[in-house]
Design a protein around this motif. Structure first.
Motif, short mmCIF file in Angstrom:
data_model
loop_
_atom_site.label_atom_id
_atom_site.label_comp_id
_atom_site.label_asym_id
_atom_site.label_seq_id
_atom_site.Cartn_x
_atom_site.Cartn_y
_atom_site.Cartn_z
N CYS A 207 -0.73 19.86 8.48
CA CYS A 207 0.33 18.93 8.24
C CYS A 207 1.82 19.32 7.80
O CYS A 207 2.79 19.21 8.48
CB CYS A 207 0.04 17.72 7.23
SG CYS A 207 1.41 16.57 7.19
N LYS B 168 9.88 17.48 6.26
CA LYS B 168 8.94 16.16 6.55
C LYS B 168 9.70 14.72 6.30
O LYS B 168 10.04 14.73 5.07
CB LYS B 168 7.88 16.54 5.44
CG LYS B 168 6.94 17.55 5.67
CD LYS B 168 6.09 17.72 6.96
CE LYS B 168 5.19 16.39 7.09
NZ LYS B 168 4.66 16.46 8.34
N ASP C 17 -1.66 13.12 20.42
CA ASP C 17 -1.88 13.49 18.78
C ASP C 17 -2.82 12.44 18.43
O ASP C 17 -2.41 11.16 17.89
CB ASP C 17 -0.48 13.31 18.03
CG ASP C 17 -0.59 13.55 16.67
OD1 ASP C 17 -1.69 13.59 16.23
OD2 ASP C 17 0.42 13.69 16.03
N SER D 147 -4.36 12.49 15.67
CA SER D 147 -4.62 12.73 14.09
C SER D 147 -3.59 11.48 13.64
O SER D 147 -4.00 10.74 12.88
CB SER D 147 -3.90 13.87 13.52
OG SER D 147 -4.66 15.10 14.36
N HIS D 148 -2.34 11.53 13.94
CA HIS D 148 -1.28 10.40 13.67
C HIS D 148 -1.73 9.11 14.35
O HIS D 148 -1.65 8.00 13.65
CB HIS D 148 0.02 10.85 13.85
CG HIS D 148 0.46 11.80 13.06
ND1 HIS D 148 0.47 13.39 13.41
CD2 HIS D 148 1.18 11.79 11.91
CE1 HIS D 148 1.05 13.83 12.17
NE2 HIS D 148 1.29 13.09 11.33
N GLU E 178 -4.13 17.61 13.60
CA GLU E 178 -4.10 18.26 12.12
C GLU E 178 -5.16 18.91 11.82
O GLU E 178 -6.32 18.39 11.61
CB GLU E 178 -3.39 17.32 11.25
CG GLU E 178 -2.01 16.88 11.62
CD GLU E 178 -1.26 15.91 10.48
OE1 GLU E 178 -0.07 16.06 10.37
OE2 GLU E 178 -2.09 15.52 9.93
N CYS F 24 -0.83 16.88 2.39
CA CYS F 24 -0.72 15.69 3.00
C CYS F 24 -1.52 15.51 4.32
O CYS F 24 -1.97 16.09 4.80
CB CYS F 24 0.91 15.31 3.29
SG CYS F 24 1.56 16.33 4.87
N ASP F 25 -1.60 14.22 4.53
CA ASP F 25 -2.33 13.61 5.68
C ASP F 25 -3.81 14.10 5.77
O ASP F 25 -4.62 14.29 6.82
CB ASP F 25 -1.93 14.16 7.09
CG ASP F 25 -0.53 13.61 7.40
OD1 ASP F 25 -0.17 12.51 6.90
OD2 ASP F 25 0.03 13.86 8.26
N GLN G 2 -6.58 12.45 7.72
CA GLN G 2 -6.54 12.62 9.26
C GLN G 2 -6.75 14.05 9.66
O GLN G 2 -6.60 14.44 10.89
CB GLN G 2 -5.45 12.05 9.91
CG GLN G 2 -4.24 12.78 9.62
CD GLN G 2 -2.97 11.82 9.86
OE1 GLN G 2 -2.88 10.53 9.68
NE2 GLN G 2 -1.64 12.24 10.47
N THR G 3 -6.83 14.77 8.66
CA THR G 3 -6.95 16.56 9.05
C THR G 3 -8.41 16.96 9.10
O THR G 3 -9.30 16.42 8.36
CB THR G 3 -6.29 17.22 7.79
OG1 THR G 3 -4.89 16.90 7.75
CG2 THR G 3 -6.28 18.55 8.12
N ASP H 188 0.92 11.65 -2.95
CA ASP H 188 0.11 12.50 -2.06
C ASP H 188 -1.51 12.71 -2.45
O ASP H 188 -2.26 13.32 -1.71
CB ASP H 188 0.85 14.05 -1.89
CG ASP H 188 1.95 13.82 -1.19
OD1 ASP H 188 2.11 13.07 -0.02
OD2 ASP H 188 3.08 14.65 -1.42
#
Lengths: 337, 337, 337, 337
Positions: free
Chosen positions: A98, A127, A265, A267-268, A294, A304-305, A308-309, B49
């Motif tokens: 991310c 970001k 995408d 992931s997002h 990601e 971050c994220d 979803q990674t 985060d």
């Protein structure tokens, strides 16, 4: 174009449309429906601003509001990012963390996603964060790390640019400029990336219609930059059980409307690690030209994220299956009936 | 804050939350529900985060993600634009043309809306347009015309700023800076207007939640600019029979959450001239601190947004009724039962 | 379950929750957050109606509101329709005309879709139409034609039932009862089909959340009928460029939540013939257990839904590719890295 | 009506449209745009089912799909419920508990809301509930209680009917039949209440467009029942911070399209007690003909919907202010400019 008009308020509007049409070389024809409404058929283009007269009850576009982005303008565009071609046939896998926060970690992640089949590296230096109190990225230092990871792995790099002033510096380091979903209608930014000759990854705003998305591409194309890739990344609907709803309908629909390549995408688009794999493969089956995912080693500790990674091992499985599905779609006759 | 955790994937997450909490001076307490899930109760603040670990299935915020925008931080803010106070009691009427294109016409429009009760002049110099082929505004020349209209009428001026580079020049001419709906999540722009000491009119993104909107206000407030007015201007829903759906629920709901004044834009919020009046009055009845309305003489020939621009005579009627409704809301006992 | 409470209005609510909990054998624990809010942790089930006290600011369900539909209740359900098993492995193709209007045409269509790989025949006898002036279906005469087509081809039959009074007669003729999107929350109808022992195809309401959809399944299951198949058929979003947006995210998400099979309707889900194929394959790639497709010879002259009905030759191609994708998903290691 | 056609697929479609038009006495005219598209202008009505040919790319309705509900059919309808007239001028207040569970409590509530200005009593005997495990209402016993409360107070009664089989028994007891949001497209139920001569309160489905809502009214009107009141009760949007979003834009918009009275339900429309008052007044300011509000003494202990139920004292304040706002809207000149 067909313009519907409320006859009771039509005083002056026919003349105004006639004048606007003749300014752009078009001609008009008027039909009286005998039910209180008129239609004006316009043969040719007319200035958009002429169409907001209050007597106008509806405008039916025979042709689309975008020109350079449309399939009538061009049949197919292949976008080159470094040595990689997007839209040329095989699905292109872009992957990476991310956000960029440490050079060693980034090189490590880049090597891992390359081994898993990725041929473009993604990673955020600038970001956009909903909260001013969240980590906002390293800026130019992050760009330098991305260039370092490219040097180490040979992978070209895509990264987001958030404001016109960042375009120049980002274009120095990156191979492809990403416009994020929140900036899809940031018109000064679109014009600025349109003035570069870098390829652009244009994400869909999460409440943008297909036409609005293509109009944003038109901003870039109309500045002379023809290297645009569209990226579906999830829309916002009434159903909030997921962060976003990846809208795969957009993939085959865009293929009918535009010559630009389209990637997905997951992931997002879902916000949920366990859905990334199935939705990535569904995107390829729907006809996408690639994926942006990601992925990094130890995703649980991603800056971050994390939710979803995915791990590089899962990315490798997705890559293999995506290639197989893509090949299968192109086989005319698989089995006799 | 209560964090729900999937016990089967919880390896390491409790320790990580504990570490993140202690970094910010918070403490945690863990509950095992004996159904495969854990809860972590966090007393105090924790870094955002830290909350995206995939074992985390839900985060329930006991307190809101914004601080400076919240009612707990401050009870009430009155924003001053020139001599005008927004949020002090009487509804504030802002009005003027969609776009500025001619000084005489603008002064004429400013005088007309002033006569109709407007006390702030609106008008666009920089215009965000979906199509690159639509009129994009006059830029600085438009700002000069706005300053001219202020000189002629005494009305303070609000106008939109679209990118960080425009903030300085716009702040030289205008009394209030407008952030448009498409830029509500343009974080560099929010930071830049936050660094000025000009009041800001922050329009809601047309698919922004209430929390996201207040987080965007937080970006401005956290830079030290406390003069923010929120403006509801219509959201996007499944129902496209109108251009947008003015969301009046937001008005009383915001009044419970934030100390910032809230105004309503019934012009963009409906896109339809005949609905501007009823929705303006409904906005005041819902508790709004003011209105921003597109109005000019001869609206049929307006250079943009003609279909939602009203005549000054109608604006005058709206103003009178808005004042009366506002007065009536403050009367405790109107009639005996 | 964790219940958040506004302490300033909490008078009586703790006692009420305690009483409601003890009625259902649950116990409660109260936490005071020292920020004006309380939390009540409930160990066990509590009556849903106890949760609407106005001091309650949020309810966080540790467990889901449905029980019989949840994966905790059961790992996997295979639904049998005639000799066909849905959810057992291979994707099940259901196809046929939108509406039944003529026996010869129907038999002809049934033979064509069977040759194209369909193993269940679909067709409407009772039709829900937005306009009272549209063709509403043949009713029982249509059911008799469906039975005739089954006799001719051996294909089991699925058809929609629109009101409780139609359930008995429809169950006499059909092998599977379809609940249409508009009736997903028609609770008397759900109870009535729950009292039969016929398998049910439960379409998602076009603005129903995943939880609401599973609660509707729960209505059927709680009456003792365990043979429920969920059917995603498109949701309504802000983007009206297509009639509906097929929500494929629902497929892998439901696979985590429920043991019931899930199929996809790309015909209603897009409303556009050219998108049926790509979205059908995407649905299979996302993990669906089958497809339901509008197909008949000469689709241009179909009595309804012509714009989304495909030719049997295209159905045959979809079937072949769907089988290949499904097989591929189950291969662990396709290629060495 | 203007039909746009893709010329490359137009084989046969012009003939089919010609045949369909002549069947209904309409005539057609064809325009070739020389850009690959054709337009067919239809003068007169054409069968809706003729419009789904896949070569048809768009249909532009010059006139609306509903007839009896349209303003062209009739200028204004006043609906009588007992002695009460809805749509005649003064706003009509309907109020009462969510659900009927006890005769004494109901009579008590009815007297309280009558004292607060309500002139119609609402209350549920049959309740649609998302969960099969929630309280579902008392059925006929509840209807008898409503009749008892009418006898005690003189207030006419409105109550929901959920399925065709309940219409007869409900019509025996109630003065007005309510169709709930989940049943707005339950066409058999609409036909059944259309066959009675009881006035009908038709709630908007929470994802129904304005046109779909009016088509549902058309189902009732086309059966001969002209006594229909439309009720806006909140739509579903991307923003879930409230249960629903009361869509007040619908009020003035409906006033342009239909002769039927329109009322507003701020209780279900927001789901939040503190917003009921502001949104009720906003509804009246937007032009609504009345309000339907959940109110009873001791709302905290209401059997359902407690979080949106208000005290009779608050209802009284709303009634007074609603009457004053309504009167004010009708005053032509409030103040000199």
């Amino acid at each position: 174009m067909i313009i519907s008009i409320d006859k009771s308020k039509s005083n002056g509007v026919i003349d105004a449309l006639g004048a606007a049409s003749s300014r752009s070389g078009a001609s008009i024809r008027v039909i009286d429906w005998n039910d209180g409404s008129l239609s004006v058929n316009v043969l040719g283009q007319i200035e958009p601003d002429a169409l907001s007269h209050p007597a106008i009850t509806a405008v039916h576009q025979a042709s689309k509001p975008y020109r350079l982005a449309s399939k009538e303008h061009r049949e197919k565009t292949v976008v080159r990012v470094g040595d990689v071609e997007i839209g040329a046939g095989n699905p292109v896998i872009m992957a990476g963390p991310c956000v960029v926060s440490d050079l060693d970690q980034l090189v490590n992640a880049a090597e891992a996603v390359k081994a898993a089949g990725a041929i473009i590296l993604r990673g955020g230096a600038f970001k956009p964060r909903t909260s001013p109190y969240s980590f906002q990225g390293l800026g130019e230092e992050g760009l330098q790390m991305l260039a370092g990871a490219r040097a180490a792995t040979g992978l070209p790099v895509v990264t987001e640019v958030m404001e016109p002033e960042q375009v120049e510096i980002t274009a120095e380091y990156a191979d492809m400029l990403q416009i994020g979903a929140r900036n899809m209608a940031n018109f000064p930014l679109l014009r600025k990336v349109g003035k570069t000759r870098k390829p652009v990854l244009l994400k869909r705003g999460f409440s943008a219609t297909i036409d609005e998305w293509l109009m944003s591409a038109e901003y870039i194309l109309s500045e002379g930059n023809s290297q645009v890739v569209l990226c579906e990344r999830g829309i916002r609907t009434f159903d909030n059980s997921l962060r976003f709803n990846l809208d795969l309908n957009a993939i085959p629909f865009l293929k009918e409307l535009t010559h630009l390549p389209v990637v997905v995408d997951p992931s997002h688009g879902t916000g949920k690690r366990s859905l990334v794999g199935p939705m990535a493969l569904a995107g390829i089956a729907a006809g996408a030209d690639g994926l942006i995912v990601e992925s990094e080693p130890n995703p649980d500790s991603a800056k971050c994220d994390a939710s979803q990674t995915i791990e590089p091992a899962e990315l490798a499985a997705i890559t293999r299956k995506a290639m197989a599905i893509s090949a299968l779609l192109n086989v005319e006759e698989l089995l006799p009936i």
